[in-house]
Design an enzyme around this catalytic site. Structure first.
Site, PDB file in Angstrom:
ATOM      1  N   GLU A   1      -0.170  -3.673  -5.979  1.00 31.12           N
ATOM      2  CA  GLU A   1      -0.391  -3.889  -4.574  1.00 31.12           C
ATOM      3  C   GLU A   1      -1.378  -2.989  -4.053  1.00 31.12           C
ATOM      4  OE1 GLU A   1       3.185  -4.190  -2.122  1.00 31.12           O
ATOM      5  OE2 GLU A   1       3.301  -6.282  -2.699  1.00 31.12           O
TER       6      GLU A   1
ATOM      7  N   GLU B   1       5.730 -11.722  -6.520  1.00 29.32           N
ATOM      8  CA  GLU B   1       7.067 -11.157  -6.019  1.00 29.32           C
ATOM      9  C   GLU B   1       7.472 -11.906  -4.904  1.00 29.32           C
ATOM     10  OE1 GLU B   1       7.083  -7.156  -4.941  1.00 29.32           O
ATOM     11  OE2 GLU B   1       5.885  -6.495  -6.600  1.00 29.32           O
TER      12      GLU B   1
HETATM   13  C1  GLA Z   1       6.558  -4.679  -2.641  1.00 29.63           C
HETATM   14  C2  GLA Z   1       6.116  -3.858  -4.008  1.00 29.63           C
HETATM   15  C3  GLA Z   1       7.527  -3.924  -4.754  1.00 29.63           C
HETATM   16  C4  GLA Z   1       8.715  -3.660  -3.801  1.00 29.63           C
HETATM   17  C5  GLA Z   1       8.558  -4.718  -2.570  1.00 29.63           C
HETATM   18  C6  GLA Z   1       9.655  -4.427  -1.412  1.00 29.63           C
HETATM   19  O1  GLA Z   1       5.963  -5.898  -2.983  1.00 29.63           O
HETATM   20  O2  GLA Z   1       5.522  -4.330  -4.915  1.00 29.63           O
HETATM   21  O3  GLA Z   1       7.601  -2.847  -5.557  1.00 29.63           O
HETATM   22  O4  GLA Z   1       8.589  -2.425  -3.058  1.00 29.63           O
HETATM   23  O5  GLA Z   1       7.497  -4.538  -1.989  1.00 29.63           O
HETATM   24  O6  GLA Z   1      10.994  -4.600  -2.115  1.00 29.63           O
END
Ligand code: GLA
Length: 787
Positions: free
Chosen positions: A187, A264
């Site tokens: 991210e 995710e």
């Molecule tokens: C983002 C991150 C994860 C986690 C989520 C929230 O997507 O990539 O590692 O921190 O947020 O749980």
């Protein structure tokens, strides 16, 4: 008609996918995984990834296989894992891939159970994990630029990824292993814009042994283009309830032939100290996954099983400082203790329909739980009797300068003159929880969570001893604030007024620094004495043993203790804090013994009563806060009569970011957004994120922001308080309570005057952006608003 066609098409795609996925099982034969036309290809055939995100360091090694089987019984065909750099290289150059860190064993267990694996080796992972997975010792180079092409950062990263490659490089699919994809960074769009850096990370990963396997990047639909590399696959992250078509809209425009994957899909959310336990409904999760499967979209369910942030591994969120609790239950389908939940069965029932008519494997049996009768502590090692030899230093030093990663540091100085009036002690900055003592008498605390930085001291005499006892919580794991030094990061000042009202400011010098690291060895080496009337509630370590005739999982109830960490049979099982919401600590039975067991509790506040017990059910949603969780104090009523709006207007309906420019710039510290109504006359008002724009139309930093007021906040059905409008998370939001009538107002305190030329606002991510604001007014002032 269009819809019918769409459905037929979706079913055909889903059907094809089901055929491919049912035949596909991770064996040990050489295979292939790649990208086809709008689909992933496994051994040349279309394949839908149904991945379960699980994190090996959050699960005892003894339970790994059980959890893998639990995921498989849910209908998953893949496991998705981060690699947590800082748990493998806790000291620079010292690597550990054994025991609970044995990633090779984990991946092989996955393969043994017929599961594919997606590996996300960072270097940064976020994951509510200490410093987002980066090792703290990187901060010994004070000016380091993390997640950028800083030569030292890149050098260390390359060394680490090579070690990961040595463990896993030969387990990729084309070499006969189960690894089908490897992620590059994590991210990055919510951190910065730096394609050369991402390209360099990609090259390092390739060179580390992942030379042929498919590489990908994950980001949000609103920012993935910032760092998207031409040669990598792009996947999107979003949570339950999100409008799925909208999430993939931009990707479909830019890369119409790309397979789609939600890398995710957030099943729940994480908890912070002092906030309600987060939950997300099962229905929205199941519907979302069904909708993706119907469209042939791959997914990874984050988390399918969250597990536990043992010891000091929990991270902290920012802006501001919001440390995460020990439990990483995440309201996931498999709970923290590896047990099934209603969510698990609802998901399994739906997933069974996408398993090509084949029965899902049986759900493995759960581990038994036990209760443990009250354990009374008989021994204590008081803090003040256990200070080690101090380091002498003119100035205070951060943990990193002291070469200490975690734990506590006590800073001591002697007052060199009489100060006959009260004075203000200011710490720049205390990370994270500082307690102040004069001649060992407790004066008060400075808690970073509340942005506290000063405290009033009583009159002082020359020779008085001032102690500042600082406990570090997890390092921030999100945003630019991951460069999170611990201890006293800069300086300590004392200021007071003379009789003639002139102000004296003293930069306190001449420190004795006592380092109290939180490793098990340091805890056992303290001098334990019998508990008596004088020492029974003191700050320090408490030690007890207890006998068990049978072992099993249990939840250690810490409600009688204050704040600190627990060690059982040498395992650091995590932090506790009386404020909650977590009151019990998960204790896996595999770390208990028949016969005698040892428990050490380090309590930085001191217990009300030194005893614990083992419960069969966890308590993870019990807050014990002195003040309210909301931002509106009793009796406060915002009075906007007589205020002139700086701007007023109407927002559009629908998902996605909107930008509004004011007619002319305005200056002030407090910004009040007054929502007059919502689209479709809905009952409540929600905002996911907001940015204010400076003279150049750029986003102002939200680091110094706090919420000065919100007329209403829903903290009953979850944590939907005002802070959510600047928590950098597009899937979380501020919400008023159902039935509380418009108008609704929220006031941002920017901590100093700023010039503003407009704002950007994001409504909720669910289809149609429910509860989004329509007409609004904005007020900007340098002085606080009248209440
Ligand atoms: C983002 C991150 C994860 C986690 C989520 C929230 O997507 O990539 O590692 O921190 O947020 O749980």
């Amino acid at each position: 008609m269009k819809n019918i066609l769409k459905t037929i098409l979706a079913c055909t795609i889903a059907g094809t996918m089901m055929m491919a996925s049912s035949n596909a099982m991770a064996g040990d034969k050489v295979g292939s995984f790649g990208i086809g036309d709008k689909t992933f290809l496994l051994n040349g055939k279309p394949f839908v990834i149904k991945a379960a995100e699980v994190h090996y360091p959050r699960i005892p090694r003894e339970y790994w296989e059980h959890r893998i089987k639990m995921c498989k019984a849910l209908g998953m065909n893949t496991l998705c894992i981060y690699i947590f750099w800082n748990i493998h290289e806790q000291q620079e150059g010292v690597f550990n891939f054994t025991d609970n860190n044995d990633i090779r064993h984990f991946v092989k267990l996955a393969q043994k159970n017929g599961m594919y694996v997606i590996v996300r080796p960072g270097p940064y992972v976020c994951a509510e994990w200490e410093m987002g997975g980066l090792p703290w010792w990187l901060l010994k180079k004070k000016d380091i630029k993390l997640r950028e092409q800083d030569p030292y950062f890149m050098e260390r990263l390359e060394i680490f990824e090579k070690k990961v490659g040595e463990q896993l490089g030969d387990l990729t699919i084309e070499k006969g292993g189960p690894i089908i994809m490897v992620q590059v960074e994590n991210e990055y769009g919510s951190y910065g814009e730096d394609k050369p850096y991402i390209s360099a990370v990609r090259d390092i990963i390739r060179k580390s042994g992942f030379d042929k396997v498919e590489l990908f990047q994950c980001d949000w639909s609103s920012n993935f283009t910032k760092n998207g590399l031409d040669d990598l696959t792009w996947t999107m992250n979003f949570g339950t309830g999100a409008n799925i078509d909208n999430e993939f809209k931009k990707l479909s425009q830019l890369r119409p032939n790309s397979p789609k994957m939600c890398s995710e899909f957030w099943s729940g959310w994480f908890d912070k100290w002092g906030g309600r336990h987060e939950t997300r409904g099962a229905q929205a999760m199941v519907d979302g996954i069904r909708a993706m499967l119907d469209r042939g979209i791959s997914f990874s369910l984050y988390m399918t099983h969250g597990g536990t942030n043992w010891g000091h591994w929990a991270g902290a969120n920012s802006p501001g400082f919001a440390p995460d609790v020990t439990s990483y239950d995440y309201d996931a389908p498999i709970n923290e203790a590896g047990q099934t939940t209603d969510k698990y069965f609802e998901l399994r029932e739906m997933m069974a329909k996408y398993n090509d008519g084949k029965k899902l494997p049986a759900v493995p049996k759960e581990f038994p739980t036990i209760s443990i009768p009250t354990v009374e502590f008989k021994q204590v090692a008081p803090l003040y009797d256990n200070l080690p030899t101090p380091i002498e230093s003119t100035n205070t030093k951060s943990f990193e300068e002291l070469n200490q990663g975690w734990g506590c540091v006590l800073y001591r100085t002697t007052i060199s003159q009489n100060i006959n009036s009260e004075s203000v002690l200011k710490i720049t900055e205390a990370h994270d929880y500082a307690q102040i003592f004069v001649n060992k008498k407790f004066i008060g605390k400075i808690d970073r969570i509340n942005r506290e930085n000063s405290i009033i001291l009583p009159a002082l005499k020359e020779g008085d001893v001032l102690d500042i006892y600082v406990e570090a919580l997890g390092r921030i794991n999100f945003g630019r604030a991951i460069k999170d030094f611990k201890g006293i990061t800069e300086k300590v000042e004392l200021s007071y007024n003379l009789k003639n009202n002139s102000k004296v400011n003293i930069d306190l010098k001449g420190w004795q620094i006592y380092c109290l690291p939180d490793d098990y060895k340091s805890q056992t080496e303290m001098k334990y004495v019998a508990i008596n009337e004088q020492n029974k509630n003191c700050r320090g370590n408490y030690r007890a043993t207890f006998k068990l005739s049978k072992v099993g999982d249990t939840f250690i109830n810490m409600e009688k203790f204050g704040k600190g960490q627990v060690y059982v049979n040498g395992h650091a099982i995590g932090r506790f804090w009386e404020i909650g919401p977590q009151q019990t600590l998960y204790m896996p039975g595999c770390w208990l013994k028949k016969g005698e067991n040892e428990i050490i509790v380090q309590d930085v506040l001191g217990p009300k009563e030194a005893s614990v017990e083992g419960l069969q059910e966890p308590i993870i949603d019990k807050l014990n806060l002195k003040g309210p969780q909301t931002h509106r104090l009793d009796g406060q009523n915002l009075d906007l009569s007589g205020e002139k709006p700086a701007h007023s207007g109407s927002l559009k309906a629908g998902n996605g970011w909107q930008e509004v420019k004011f007619d002319k710039p305005v200056s002030g510290r407090y910004v009040c957004l007054e929502a007059l109504n919502s689209h479709w006359n809905r009952e409540y008002c929600c905002i996911a994120e907001i940015y204010l724009l400076n003279e150049n139309g750029e986003r102002l930093s939200r680091e110094p922001w706090s919420i000065a007021y919100a007329d209403d906040e829903d903290v009953q059905s979850g944590n939907k308080n005002g802070d959510k409008i600047f928590d950098l998370q597009e899937s979380t939001y501020w919400s008023t309570n159902k039935g509380v009538k418009f108008p609704h107002s929220i006031i941002i305190d920017m901590n100093q005057d700023q010039t503003i030329t407009g704002f950007q606002i994001l409504p909720r991510m669910e289809e149609g952006a429910p509860e989004s604001i329509k007409d609004y007014r904005i007020y900007v002032k340098s002085a606080p608003f009248k209440m």
